[in-house]
Design a protein around this motif. Structure first.
Motif, PDB file in Angstrom:
ATOM      1  N   CYS C 154       0.839  -1.202   0.000  1.00  0.00           N
ATOM      2  CA  CYS C 154       0.000   0.000   0.000  1.00  0.00           C
ATOM      3  C   CYS C 154       0.872   1.249   0.000  1.00  0.00           C
ATOM      4  O   CYS C 154       0.617   2.197  -0.752  1.00  0.00           O
ATOM      5  N   PHE C 155       1.914   1.258   0.826  1.00  0.00           N
ATOM      6  CA  PHE C 155       2.787   2.436   0.896  1.00  0.00           C
ATOM      7  C   PHE C 155       3.583   2.612  -0.402  1.00  0.00           C
ATOM      8  O   PHE C 155       3.819   3.733  -0.829  1.00  0.00           O
ATOM      9  N   LYS C 156       3.991   1.496  -0.995  1.00  0.00           N
ATOM     10  CA  LYS C 156       4.745   1.575  -2.245  1.00  0.00           C
ATOM     11  C   LYS C 156       3.864   2.105  -3.374  1.00  0.00           C
ATOM     12  O   LYS C 156       4.218   3.045  -4.075  1.00  0.00           O
ATOM     13  N   GLU C 157       2.698   1.495  -3.531  1.00  0.00           N
ATOM     14  CA  GLU C 157       1.780   1.903  -4.609  1.00  0.00           C
ATOM     15  C   GLU C 157       1.412   3.379  -4.544  1.00  0.00           C
ATOM     16  O   GLU C 157       1.260   4.050  -5.554  1.00  0.00           O
ATOM     17  N   ARG C 158       1.232   3.862  -3.325  1.00  0.00           N
ATOM     18  CA  ARG C 158       0.799   5.252  -3.164  1.00  0.00           C
ATOM     19  C   ARG C 158       1.972   6.204  -2.961  1.00  0.00           C
ATOM     20  O   ARG C 158       1.773   7.397  -2.718  1.00  0.00           O
ATOM     21  N   ASN C 159       3.155   5.619  -2.971  1.00  0.00           N
ATOM     22  CA  ASN C 159       4.352   6.443  -2.817  1.00  0.00           C
ATOM     23  C   ASN C 159       4.352   7.214  -1.491  1.00  0.00           C
ATOM     24  O   ASN C 159       4.670   8.401  -1.435  1.00  0.00           O
ATOM     25  N   LEU C 160       3.980   6.539  -0.436  1.00  0.00           N
ATOM     26  CA  LEU C 160       3.948   7.159   0.890  1.00  0.00           C
ATOM     27  C   LEU C 160       5.245   6.869   1.640  1.00  0.00           C
ATOM     28  O   LEU C 160       5.868   5.820   1.459  1.00  0.00           O
ATOM     29  N   ASP C 161       5.613   7.808   2.495  1.00  0.00           N
ATOM     30  CA  ASP C 161       6.826   7.674   3.298  1.00  0.00           C
ATOM     31  C   ASP C 161       6.421   7.259   4.725  1.00  0.00           C
ATOM     32  O   ASP C 161       5.734   8.007   5.412  1.00  0.00           O
ATOM     33  N   HIS C 162       6.870   6.089   5.152  1.00  0.00           N
ATOM     34  CA  HIS C 162       6.451   5.592   6.470  1.00  0.00           C
ATOM     35  C   HIS C 162       7.053   6.402   7.611  1.00  0.00           C
ATOM     36  O   HIS C 162       6.679   6.226   8.764  1.00  0.00           O
ATOM     37  N   ASN C 163       8.008   7.272   7.295  1.00  0.00           N
ATOM     38  CA  ASN C 163       8.523   8.158   8.340  1.00  0.00           C
ATOM     39  C   ASN C 163       7.639   9.383   8.528  1.00  0.00           C
ATOM     40  O   ASN C 163       7.732  10.076   9.525  1.00  0.00           O
TER      41      ASN C 163
END
Lengths: 233, 233, 233, 233
Positions: C154-163
């Motif tokens: 999910c984070f990869k697909e949406r290009n989200l930064d987990h930090n």
């Protein structure tokens, strides 16, 4: 504290504190009174005094015509509504008024609370009436006295029995409840608030939720209040 | 603690703790200030300090131009909003800001809170204004100072009196409230949150709920605040 | 208790107890873990143990491949989700999972939580993502490990930064949150629950409530997290 | 207190007090019973006695045909519903009835609670059934006994297993829950109330929220209750 009204003031004080403990009021947004029918007087919370500092001796004693008989403080601004109910409904022993969240919201919505379930029918067989807001001239006149008249008119027009329906909403304002004594008036305020929240949620889940059917209303009311009641000890 | 600002810091501290006790804030999502008009300074909560460890001596003293006069901690990040209100509204003695649930939700919905009932009218005769979100250049500039300007502009445009309407919503952000002192600012924050919840529920129960009629608004506001007020002791 | 993992177990225990104290869990519906990057192990709540009887020494120590290194109890059934996050996101120090009311309800509704206000933007600049429910073969396989994969996908697909985005909803299940340590993961769980409730109420008050504008998102996030942050001490 | 039923009365008392502590009842709006299968009797709360004054020795002992075997007080008015469940479902050890807010609201809305998420599926794989209100002649007859029949009929018609689905809503009335003992019946009442609130909120956020897919229902139920369950110690 004058010994003559000591127990009446204490009953009134306890009921006011219970109103607060039940989460039905914030700050000074509520008041309870208790009547002594033999002495023809009632005790009521003083106006605007916070619960944290309230003492039994602060309760104000008045006759049914709103003359202060005992006490140094100014009585609740809603006093004349209470006295009008005591004067006209001789069977009641206590009155409570709150601005409790869900009760007020139905009053502001100007809707009766439909009897949707047995929690409601355990206490009354009718929808909880919402009296319409008063006419302008009544508001501009003796407002609190006229609020009492508004309640009585509502019960007369709808042919409701105040010994069965022990609660009402005043449109745009909030609830009044009563009962055989002040503690029962507070109890009815809590029941009203609970039923008001349940009815609100019911309509959110099913906007077409049906009114409880008559046989079930009758059954639940009678098992608690009928002549063959078998609830309680 | 410097004796010069001791009582001001204590007033500010008590009001901040009360904000937390009333359930209007979680973590550090709120702040209260208190002004000393004689000394032309105000005390405010330090930024980001949790309530559990907060002490009266942590309060920061500033002048109306946001110069720190006393205190070792960084003041609330919202300080310049507070100071702008103190500088322009000489009659106010305290300011409170929260992220309380229902107040914030109306702010996020970008809607004024309509006067639906007497709980509202007991405190003000107007809808609770929701100031629009600020223009981008104001946000990118001195944001907190400009938030103060946004509040004043909103009151000017709508011709509102800050001595009567002691609360405002900032669109997409949340509520500010004020009053004659810090305790009153906190009280107004609680009233706003309560009225916000009531209005929310009212609209759920009746999407077409009417605004309270003028005679009733006037009656309730005047019995508490008019020159013939008869509420309280 | 083995002195080697004493402080890690205590950090984990305290965070689990805080989750409960904040009202985010009932019974055993939640778990928090804390990592020790030097030792390459993490501590996690034992499965199904109620908070009233939980003790620091009950925490289970595992390596990132889910081998129990220390402890006599079975670890949380969600352990493999935690370990997958630790293994892939080296900057995080704690993970929390709850079934908190409003977070779960958005997850069940399968909707991202839109950024409607500054309470949200004080913590992250993005809508809170709701990862879709997993494919059947992933559910029937190593479910908890695959839940971790689902979060990372999910984070990869949406290009989200987990930090920056330290929280996620798993569709039909509930929230996971993380942070630099276990306490921060719990803090983020509480922030998520609060923002979820605010967003819910906002949509009830205004179904067309607009997303917060970019300048305001940026301003609030940067004043707390940017390189010129001025929030806190 | 008769030593013969001492532990049964204590189990029943503790479960009733827990029901109150969990916020599932106000006043006397609920009751729990506990069965002793060896002695073929059950203990139940006395009717209308407030929790503040309730004592273990007040519990009433009855056989499955509702004959009082021990105790001086009148048993709960809902006793015959409990006994009917004990008589017909030999595997159950406790029954609880409440008027909890969200459970009652779904019952008043006359809707099953759809399985929307894993919190629900952790406990049962089916929608929580809402039995229809009873026919008039059943209401006017032995009402509480017939309520038990209504529950059993509902389970038979829908082919539900009472060992898996340990809860039901009675249309317009409220929830009953059961389990291997009284504590589990109370636990199930709390789970039901939680799931009822989550489902309510889910529908508010997304009126078209889909039912949880079968693979996820199966996975969550089995990891807690299946033969390869790996939840708990």
């Amino acid at each position: 504290m004058s010994s003559k009204y000591k127990s009446l003031k204490e009953e009134c004080y306890e009921a006011n504190m219970e109103l607060n403990a039940l989460g039905l009021v914030i700050y000074t947004f509520g008041n309870v009174s208790a009547v002594d029918r033999d002495k023809a007087v009632f005790a009521i919370k003083p106006s605007g005094v916070p619960y944290e500092t309230l003492k039994p001796e602060d309760m104000v004693i008045l006759d049914y015509d709103n003359n202060v008989v005992d006490g140094n403080m100014r009585p609740s601004s809603d006093t004349e509504t209470h006295s009008h109910l005591y004067k006209n409904w001789e069977s009641i022993g206590g009155v409570a008024h709150t601005h409790a969240m869900y009760s007020v919201s139905w009053a502001q919505a100007q809707r009766d609370i439909p009897v949707f379930g047995t929690t409601h029918a355990d206490h009354l067989t009718q929808d909880i009436p919402c009296a319409p807001p008063m006419a302008d001239e009544l508001i501009q006149g003796n407002y609190e006295h006229n609020t009492g008249i508004q309640i009585l008119d509502c019960f007369k027009e709808r042919n409701l029995d105040h010994n069965e329906v022990e609660m009402v909403l005043i449109g745009n304002h909030g609830p009044f409840a009563w009962g055989k004594n002040a503690a029962k008036a507070v109890y009815n305020s809590k029941v009203l608030e609970t039923v008001a929240q349940m009815a609100y949620l019911t309509l959110q889940i099913n906007p077409n939720a049906p009114r409880l059917k008559d046989s079930l209303i009758k059954k639940h009311y009678e098992r608690k209040h009928g002549k063959n009641a078998y609830y309680g000890q």
